[in-house]
Scaffold this motif. Structure first.
Motif, PDB file in Angstrom:
ATOM      1  N   ALA A  74     -54.183  13.579  97.464  1.00  0.00           N
ATOM      2  CA  ALA A  74     -55.551  13.242  97.886  1.00  0.00           C
ATOM      3  C   ALA A  74     -56.143  12.153  96.997  1.00  0.00           C
ATOM      4  O   ALA A  74     -55.653  11.877  95.896  1.00  0.00           O
ATOM      5  CB  ALA A  74     -56.431  14.485  97.852  1.00  0.00           C
ATOM      6  N   ILE A  75     -57.224  11.527  97.486  1.00  0.00           N
ATOM      7  CA  ILE A  75     -57.924  10.523  96.683  1.00  0.00           C
ATOM      8  C   ILE A  75     -58.603  11.207  95.502  1.00  0.00           C
ATOM      9  O   ILE A  75     -58.566  10.722  94.374  1.00  0.00           O
ATOM     10  CB  ILE A  75     -58.956   9.772  97.548  1.00  0.00           C
ATOM     11  CG1 ILE A  75     -58.233   8.985  98.649  1.00  0.00           C
ATOM     12  CG2 ILE A  75     -59.808   8.843  96.680  1.00  0.00           C
ATOM     13  CD1 ILE A  75     -59.171   8.315  99.630  1.00  0.00           C
ATOM     14  N   ASN A  76     -59.229  12.361  95.773  1.00  0.00           N
ATOM     15  CA  ASN A  76     -59.867  13.144  94.717  1.00  0.00           C
ATOM     16  C   ASN A  76     -59.018  14.383  94.460  1.00  0.00           C
ATOM     17  O   ASN A  76     -58.969  15.295  95.279  1.00  0.00           O
ATOM     18  CB  ASN A  76     -61.285  13.540  95.135  1.00  0.00           C
ATOM     19  CG  ASN A  76     -62.010  14.319  94.042  1.00  0.00           C
ATOM     20  OD1 ASN A  76     -61.468  14.543  92.965  1.00  0.00           O
ATOM     21  ND2 ASN A  76     -63.237  14.730  94.312  1.00  0.00           N
ATOM     22  N   ASN A  77     -58.345  14.410  93.323  1.00  0.00           N
ATOM     23  CA  ASN A  77     -57.438  15.521  92.995  1.00  0.00           C
ATOM     24  C   ASN A  77     -58.063  16.522  92.028  1.00  0.00           C
ATOM     25  O   ASN A  77     -57.343  17.247  91.342  1.00  0.00           O
ATOM     26  CB  ASN A  77     -56.140  14.962  92.398  1.00  0.00           C
ATOM     27  CG  ASN A  77     -55.287  14.277  93.441  1.00  0.00           C
ATOM     28  OD1 ASN A  77     -54.966  14.870  94.462  1.00  0.00           O
ATOM     29  ND2 ASN A  77     -54.923  13.033  93.182  1.00  0.00           N
ATOM     30  N   THR A  78     -59.377  16.571  91.987  1.00  0.00           N
ATOM     31  CA  THR A  78     -60.056  17.504  91.103  1.00  0.00           C
ATOM     32  C   THR A  78     -59.669  18.942  91.451  1.00  0.00           C
ATOM     33  O   THR A  78     -59.802  19.378  92.587  1.00  0.00           O
ATOM     34  CB  THR A  78     -61.584  17.348  91.214  1.00  0.00           C
ATOM     35  OG1 THR A  78     -61.927  15.987  90.937  1.00  0.00           O
ATOM     36  CG2 THR A  78     -62.287  18.267  90.226  1.00  0.00           C
ATOM     37  N   LYS A  79     -59.168  19.649  90.459  1.00  0.00           N
ATOM     38  CA  LYS A  79     -58.770  21.060  90.592  1.00  0.00           C
ATOM     39  C   LYS A  79     -57.782  21.290  91.731  1.00  0.00           C
ATOM     40  O   LYS A  79     -57.775  22.358  92.356  1.00  0.00           O
ATOM     41  CB  LYS A  79     -60.004  21.943  90.785  1.00  0.00           C
ATOM     42  CG  LYS A  79     -60.922  21.965  89.570  1.00  0.00           C
ATOM     43  CD  LYS A  79     -62.058  22.966  89.728  1.00  0.00           C
ATOM     44  CE  LYS A  79     -62.919  23.008  88.474  1.00  0.00           C
ATOM     45  NZ  LYS A  79     -64.027  23.970  88.596  1.00  0.00           N
ATOM     46  N   CYS A  80     -56.908  20.315  91.996  1.00  0.00           N
ATOM     47  CA  CYS A  80     -55.909  20.490  93.061  1.00  0.00           C
ATOM     48  C   CYS A  80     -54.843  21.512  92.674  1.00  0.00           C
ATOM     49  O   CYS A  80     -54.058  21.946  93.509  1.00  0.00           O
ATOM     50  CB  CYS A  80     -55.266  19.154  93.421  1.00  0.00           C
ATOM     51  SG  CYS A  80     -54.350  18.392  92.060  1.00  0.00           S
ATOM     52  N   TRP A  81     -54.828  21.877  91.394  1.00  0.00           N
ATOM     53  CA  TRP A  81     -53.886  22.901  90.935  1.00  0.00           C
ATOM     54  C   TRP A  81     -54.380  24.318  91.200  1.00  0.00           C
ATOM     55  O   TRP A  81     -53.633  25.281  91.027  1.00  0.00           O
ATOM     56  CB  TRP A  81     -53.654  22.749  89.427  1.00  0.00           C
ATOM     57  CG  TRP A  81     -54.938  22.773  88.652  1.00  0.00           C
ATOM     58  CD1 TRP A  81     -55.672  23.870  88.284  1.00  0.00           C
ATOM     59  CD2 TRP A  81     -55.667  21.642  88.197  1.00  0.00           C
ATOM     60  NE1 TRP A  81     -56.798  23.504  87.616  1.00  0.00           N
ATOM     61  CE2 TRP A  81     -56.834  22.131  87.545  1.00  0.00           C
ATOM     62  CE3 TRP A  81     -55.461  20.268  88.259  1.00  0.00           C
ATOM     63  CZ2 TRP A  81     -57.777  21.288  86.978  1.00  0.00           C
ATOM     64  CZ3 TRP A  81     -56.408  19.430  87.682  1.00  0.00           C
ATOM     65  CH2 TRP A  81     -57.544  19.937  87.061  1.00  0.00           C
ATOM     66  N   LYS A  82     -55.625  24.457  91.614  1.00  0.00           N
ATOM     67  CA  LYS A  82     -56.236  25.782  91.769  1.00  0.00           C
ATOM     68  C   LYS A  82     -55.468  26.683  92.740  1.00  0.00           C
ATOM     69  O   LYS A  82     -55.223  27.856  92.425  1.00  0.00           O
ATOM     70  CB  LYS A  82     -57.692  25.639  92.204  1.00  0.00           C
ATOM     71  CG  LYS A  82     -58.481  26.937  92.118  1.00  0.00           C
ATOM     72  CD  LYS A  82     -59.956  26.728  92.425  1.00  0.00           C
ATOM     73  CE  LYS A  82     -60.719  28.036  92.344  1.00  0.00           C
ATOM     74  NZ  LYS A  82     -62.158  27.863  92.663  1.00  0.00           N
ATOM     75  N   PRO A  83     -55.048  26.207  93.943  1.00  0.00           N
ATOM     76  CA  PRO A  83     -54.276  27.094  94.841  1.00  0.00           C
ATOM     77  C   PRO A  83     -52.974  27.583  94.214  1.00  0.00           C
ATOM     78  O   PRO A  83     -52.557  28.719  94.459  1.00  0.00           O
ATOM     79  CB  PRO A  83     -54.008  26.203  96.061  1.00  0.00           C
ATOM     80  CG  PRO A  83     -55.078  25.164  96.029  1.00  0.00           C
ATOM     81  CD  PRO A  83     -55.337  24.906  94.585  1.00  0.00           C
ATOM     82  N   ILE A  84     -52.353  26.743  93.395  1.00  0.00           N
ATOM     83  CA  ILE A  84     -51.097  27.130  92.744  1.00  0.00           C
ATOM     84  C   ILE A  84     -51.369  28.182  91.676  1.00  0.00           C
ATOM     85  O   ILE A  84     -50.656  29.185  91.570  1.00  0.00           O
ATOM     86  CB  ILE A  84     -50.418  25.889  92.128  1.00  0.00           C
ATOM     87  CG1 ILE A  84     -50.231  24.801  93.193  1.00  0.00           C
ATOM     88  CG2 ILE A  84     -49.087  26.260  91.485  1.00  0.00           C
ATOM     89  CD1 ILE A  84     -49.908  23.446  92.632  1.00  0.00           C
TER      90      ILE A  84
END
Length: 302
Positions: A74-84
């Motif tokens: 994504a363009i904004n990857n803020t907290k993209c690790w949260k689902p993992i």
């Protein structure tokens, strides 16, 4: 027939991940993704499971691969690790709840034992790489992997590995440490640790070179052999996952990472209980008597 279970998370896309996983387990676990001409790929981070059954040296292994398509796209990857992170915690929670049952012999271990984190070839770690590993390094065994290592010259690969390890040490990121025990020589463990991050090449193509069948990629200037340790670290990674260190990955998960989760969880519950008792003790005696009186059922005389 008893199957030994292992669960591996695979993170970061666009780095030959699908090809490498198919090469590791010699099966078509991931098909090539195809998108409509006018469509765009889904950029939302998802968690998908795939199971493969292997037999290595007479040992039957059930390996569950936890893929994370959309991570970092994504363009904004803020907290993209949260689902993992939530997925890993949910598996710890399931195991903790199952341990509270009377019959614990039937507890199924669905915890994640290893995370292969793919790093893009370049000059070093990206801010997202650093933040992701810092968020997960106390939850799962992280094994850093350089994808598409055949895009680097041998000299560039050595330099890039050194830069990545310097950044990992600088940011105090805890990655998987190869164990030293009575059966392993210290020098051997140090040699394996020095290979990190593993620079790997994947290929589903069998080449016929002078009558010899081998898995690799052919270029105008030569051939990159997947299973040749002089060309890449594919063999080291495969042995780590399904041969030499699969039990240690599980032991570290159970004895260190899960125990930390369990202690923090139980400590939080105890803290809430103590706070409740403290609040109760701070009430005046008359108020406490009134509360208890409401809880006691009154008998009706006839």
């Amino acid at each position: 027939k008893q199957w030994y279970q292992r669960r591996v998370a695979i993170t970061a896309g666009g780095l030959g991940k699908s090809t490498l996983i198919n090469s590791l387990f010699l099966s078509s676990i991931y098909e090539d993704e195809k998108y409509p001409v006018a469509g765009t790929p889904n950029k939302t981070v998802k968690v998908q499971n795939s199971t493969v059954y292997l037999v290595e040296g007479g040992v039957s292994l059930k390996l569950t691969l936890v893929d994370t398509p959309g991570f970092g796209d994504a363009i904004n990857n803020t907290k993209c690790w949260k689902p993992i992170l939530e997925y890993i915690d949910s598996k710890y929670e399931e195991y903790l709840n199952a341990e509270g049952h009377v019959n614990r012999s039937t507890v199924v271990d669905n915890r994640v034992h290893c995370c292969l984190y793919f790093i893009s070839p370049g000059h070093g770690l990206k801010p997202l790489d650093i933040e992701f590993m810092k968020q997960l390094h106390e939850k799962v065994n992280i094994v850093p992997v350089i994808g598409k290592a055949d895009t680097l010259t041998p000299e560039e690969c050595v330099e890039f590995k050194a830069n990545v390890m310097k950044e990992i040490e600088f940011h105090d990121i805890k990655i998987y440490q190869f164990p030293i025990d009575e059966f392993d020589e210290e020098e051997e463990a140090q040699d394996l640790q020095a290979q990190l991050p593993f620079a790997v090449v994947g290929s589903n193509t069998m080449l016929d070179i002078n009558g010899k069948k081998l898995r690799g990629r052919m270029y105008p200037w030569g051939i990159a052999e997947v299973e040749n340790p002089d060309h890449c670290d594919f063999i080291f990674l495969r042995n780590l996952l399904i041969r030499t260190h699969m039990q240690d990955l599980k032991d570290v998960t159970n004895n260190v990472l899960y125990e930390n989760f369990r202690c923090n969880k139980l400590a939080a519950v105890t803290s809430v209980s103590l706070d409740s008792k403290l609040a109760s003790s701070n009430r005046n005696p008359l108020a406490q008597f009134e509360i208890k009186k409401k809880k006691v059922p009154t008998a009706t005389l006839r």
